[in-house]
Design a protein around this motif. Structure first.
Motif, PDB file in Angstrom:
ATOM      1  N   LYS A   2      44.777 -45.100  13.216  1.00  0.00           N
ATOM      2  CA  LYS A   2      43.482 -45.792  13.321  1.00  0.00           C
ATOM      3  C   LYS A   2      43.562 -47.324  13.410  1.00  0.00           C
ATOM      4  O   LYS A   2      43.021 -47.775  14.357  1.00  0.00           O
ATOM      5  CB  LYS A   2      42.605 -45.383  11.939  1.00  0.00           C
ATOM      6  CG  LYS A   2      41.233 -45.943  11.880  1.00  0.00           C
ATOM      7  CD  LYS A   2      40.527 -45.543  10.791  1.00  0.00           C
ATOM      8  CE  LYS A   2      41.111 -45.757   9.547  1.00  0.00           C
ATOM      9  NZ  LYS A   2      40.134 -45.253   8.327  1.00  0.00           N
ATOM     10  N   SER A   3      44.497 -47.972  12.693  1.00  0.00           N
ATOM     11  CA  SER A   3      44.698 -49.109  13.151  1.00  0.00           C
ATOM     12  C   SER A   3      45.137 -49.546  14.488  1.00  0.00           C
ATOM     13  O   SER A   3      44.735 -50.465  15.111  1.00  0.00           O
ATOM     14  CB  SER A   3      45.807 -49.711  11.953  1.00  0.00           C
ATOM     15  OG  SER A   3      45.358 -49.429  10.799  1.00  0.00           O
ATOM     16  N   VAL A   5      44.381 -47.597  17.279  1.00  0.00           N
ATOM     17  CA  VAL A   5      43.225 -47.559  17.850  1.00  0.00           C
ATOM     18  C   VAL A   5      42.227 -48.731  17.896  1.00  0.00           C
ATOM     19  O   VAL A   5      41.812 -49.246  18.820  1.00  0.00           O
ATOM     20  CB  VAL A   5      42.396 -46.321  17.578  1.00  0.00           C
ATOM     21  CG1 VAL A   5      40.919 -46.400  18.129  1.00  0.00           C
ATOM     22  CG2 VAL A   5      43.003 -45.049  17.683  1.00  0.00           C
ATOM     23  N   GLU A   6      42.218 -49.292  16.527  1.00  0.00           N
ATOM     24  CA  GLU A   6      41.293 -50.502  16.615  1.00  0.00           C
ATOM     25  C   GLU A   6      42.011 -51.630  17.143  1.00  0.00           C
ATOM     26  O   GLU A   6      41.158 -52.325  17.761  1.00  0.00           O
ATOM     27  CB  GLU A   6      41.320 -50.982  14.885  1.00  0.00           C
ATOM     28  CG  GLU A   6      40.408 -52.107  14.535  1.00  0.00           C
ATOM     29  CD  GLU A   6      40.416 -52.335  13.275  1.00  0.00           C
ATOM     30  OE1 GLU A   6      39.196 -52.786  12.466  1.00  0.00           O
ATOM     31  OE2 GLU A   6      41.434 -51.842  12.541  1.00  0.00           O
ATOM     32  N   GLN A  32      40.955 -35.900  17.695  1.00  0.00           N
ATOM     33  CA  GLN A  32      41.536 -36.841  16.680  1.00  0.00           C
ATOM     34  C   GLN A  32      41.371 -38.272  16.916  1.00  0.00           C
ATOM     35  O   GLN A  32      40.894 -39.068  15.982  1.00  0.00           O
ATOM     36  CB  GLN A  32      42.967 -36.714  16.447  1.00  0.00           C
ATOM     37  CG  GLN A  32      43.705 -37.129  15.469  1.00  0.00           C
ATOM     38  CD  GLN A  32      45.140 -36.846  15.051  1.00  0.00           C
ATOM     39  OE1 GLN A  32      45.436 -35.732  15.701  1.00  0.00           O
ATOM     40  NE2 GLN A  32      45.903 -37.571  14.306  1.00  0.00           N
ATOM     41  N   ILE A  33      41.598 -38.814  18.089  1.00  0.00           N
ATOM     42  CA  ILE A  33      41.096 -40.156  18.549  1.00  0.00           C
ATOM     43  C   ILE A  33      39.453 -40.264  18.446  1.00  0.00           C
ATOM     44  O   ILE A  33      39.375 -41.350  17.844  1.00  0.00           O
ATOM     45  CB  ILE A  33      41.355 -40.381  20.276  1.00  0.00           C
ATOM     46  CG1 ILE A  33      42.950 -40.104  20.178  1.00  0.00           C
ATOM     47  CG2 ILE A  33      41.011 -41.361  20.777  1.00  0.00           C
ATOM     48  CD1 ILE A  33      43.360 -40.022  21.722  1.00  0.00           C
ATOM     49  N   GLU A  35      37.656 -38.807  16.284  1.00  0.00           N
ATOM     50  CA  GLU A  35      37.249 -39.160  14.747  1.00  0.00           C
ATOM     51  C   GLU A  35      37.897 -40.317  14.305  1.00  0.00           C
ATOM     52  O   GLU A  35      37.281 -40.977  13.256  1.00  0.00           O
ATOM     53  CB  GLU A  35      38.195 -37.810  14.113  1.00  0.00           C
ATOM     54  CG  GLU A  35      37.861 -37.995  12.636  1.00  0.00           C
ATOM     55  CD  GLU A  35      36.587 -37.976  11.877  1.00  0.00           C
ATOM     56  OE1 GLU A  35      36.300 -39.074  11.057  1.00  0.00           O
ATOM     57  OE2 GLU A  35      35.611 -37.445  12.699  1.00  0.00           O
ATOM     58  N   GLN A  36      38.896 -40.963  14.755  1.00  0.00           N
ATOM     59  CA  GLN A  36      39.451 -42.122  14.175  1.00  0.00           C
ATOM     60  C   GLN A  36      38.316 -43.368  14.680  1.00  0.00           C
ATOM     61  O   GLN A  36      38.180 -44.308  14.002  1.00  0.00           O
ATOM     62  CB  GLN A  36      40.852 -42.746  15.033  1.00  0.00           C
ATOM     63  CG  GLN A  36      42.049 -41.550  14.702  1.00  0.00           C
ATOM     64  CD  GLN A  36      41.926 -41.624  13.008  1.00  0.00           C
ATOM     65  OE1 GLN A  36      41.996 -42.633  12.464  1.00  0.00           O
ATOM     66  NE2 GLN A  36      42.194 -40.392  12.450  1.00  0.00           N
ATOM     67  N   SER A  39      35.610 -42.936  12.283  1.00  0.00           N
ATOM     68  CA  SER A  39      35.933 -43.626  11.100  1.00  0.00           C
ATOM     69  C   SER A  39      35.732 -45.301  11.167  1.00  0.00           C
ATOM     70  O   SER A  39      35.372 -45.790  10.007  1.00  0.00           O
ATOM     71  CB  SER A  39      37.250 -43.046  10.702  1.00  0.00           C
ATOM     72  OG  SER A  39      37.654 -43.516   9.532  1.00  0.00           O
ATOM     73  N   LEU A  40      36.270 -45.562  12.066  1.00  0.00           N
ATOM     74  CA  LEU A  40      36.271 -47.231  12.094  1.00  0.00           C
ATOM     75  C   LEU A  40      34.878 -47.611  12.317  1.00  0.00           C
ATOM     76  O   LEU A  40      34.329 -48.694  11.696  1.00  0.00           O
ATOM     77  CB  LEU A  40      36.840 -47.735  13.551  1.00  0.00           C
ATOM     78  CG  LEU A  40      38.441 -47.572  13.328  1.00  0.00           C
ATOM     79  CD1 LEU A  40      38.942 -47.610  15.034  1.00  0.00           C
ATOM     80  CD2 LEU A  40      38.911 -48.651  12.335  1.00  0.00           C
TER      81      LEU A  40
END
Length: 207
Positions: A2-3, A5-6, A32-33, A35-36, A39-40
């Motif tokens: 996730k970090s 992707v951010e 999954q991408i 969802e990340q 989530s962000l």
């Protein structure tokens, strides 16, 4: 992950699609991408962050929140050279709503020669040639580009206000100015106030 992707969304100067991110993360499923990213978004909303992840031009981009634009405008100085003139914005509005459209057809609506304006819009990559019209002479047809979507912070062309919605607004309201204020660069819209309504009025009258 996730970090990562951010970081990629933050570092990229352009919107990133899920396919582009998948190419970076190799075998990670698209779901999954996504969802990340979701989530962000939830994290940003939960902590009332000054930034958000926006859907822009078919991808995702970290942008400042529209309601913070007044503060950012105080910080930044918008260069006059980056702004679209009123004639350019009027021409761009007509192309956006009537595309694909030929130069002659735009000139029939505006009532003036737009050769130089179209060249300028193409140099800015806001307008592109999308084909040739099947009539004698085969004139070029123009449409808006991905850069146009990014410039105004639009997910796609369906996000443009409809002509019916425009006619219901009070006279003098600047639709494209308002739309651009919701986009990735809300502090630097590059517009002259009051120019979009005139363009959209011309389109509405010609429709």
């Amino acid at each position: 992950m996730k970090s990562a992707v951010e970081a990629l969304l933050f570092a990229s100067g352009n919107p990133l699609t899920v396919d582009r991110l998948k190419g970076i993360f190799d075998d990670v499923p698209k779901e999954q991408i996504e969802e990340q990213i979701a989530s962000l978004r939830r994290e940003y909303d939960a902590r009332l962050s000054g930034v958000m992840i926006a859907d822009v031009a078919g991808g995702y981009q970290v942008v400042t929140r529209p309601d913070l634009a007044p503060w950012i405008r105080k910080f930044r100085t918008v260069k006059v050279s980056t702004r679209l003139s009123r004639p350019a914005l009027e021409t761009l509005a007509i192309i956006a709503y009537k595309q694909p459209i030929t130069r002659t057809e735009v000139e029939a609506i505006r009532g003036v020669n737009i050769g130089g304006i179209v060249r300028n819009l193409m140099e800015r990559r806001l307008v592109k040639i999308v084909g040739k019209k099947d009539v004698p002479g085969k004139p070029m047809m123009y449409g808006t580009s991905v850069d146009f979507l990014q410039y105004f912070g639009l997910k796609d062309l369906s996000a443009l206000p409809t002509l019916k919605e425009f006619t219901e607004l009070e006279a003098g309201e600047d639709i494209l100015e308002e739309t651009a204020g919701q986009g990735p660069d809300a502090t630097d819209t590059g517009h002259d106030e009051g120019s979009a309504p005139a363009a959209l009025s011309e389109v509405a009258e010609a429709t």
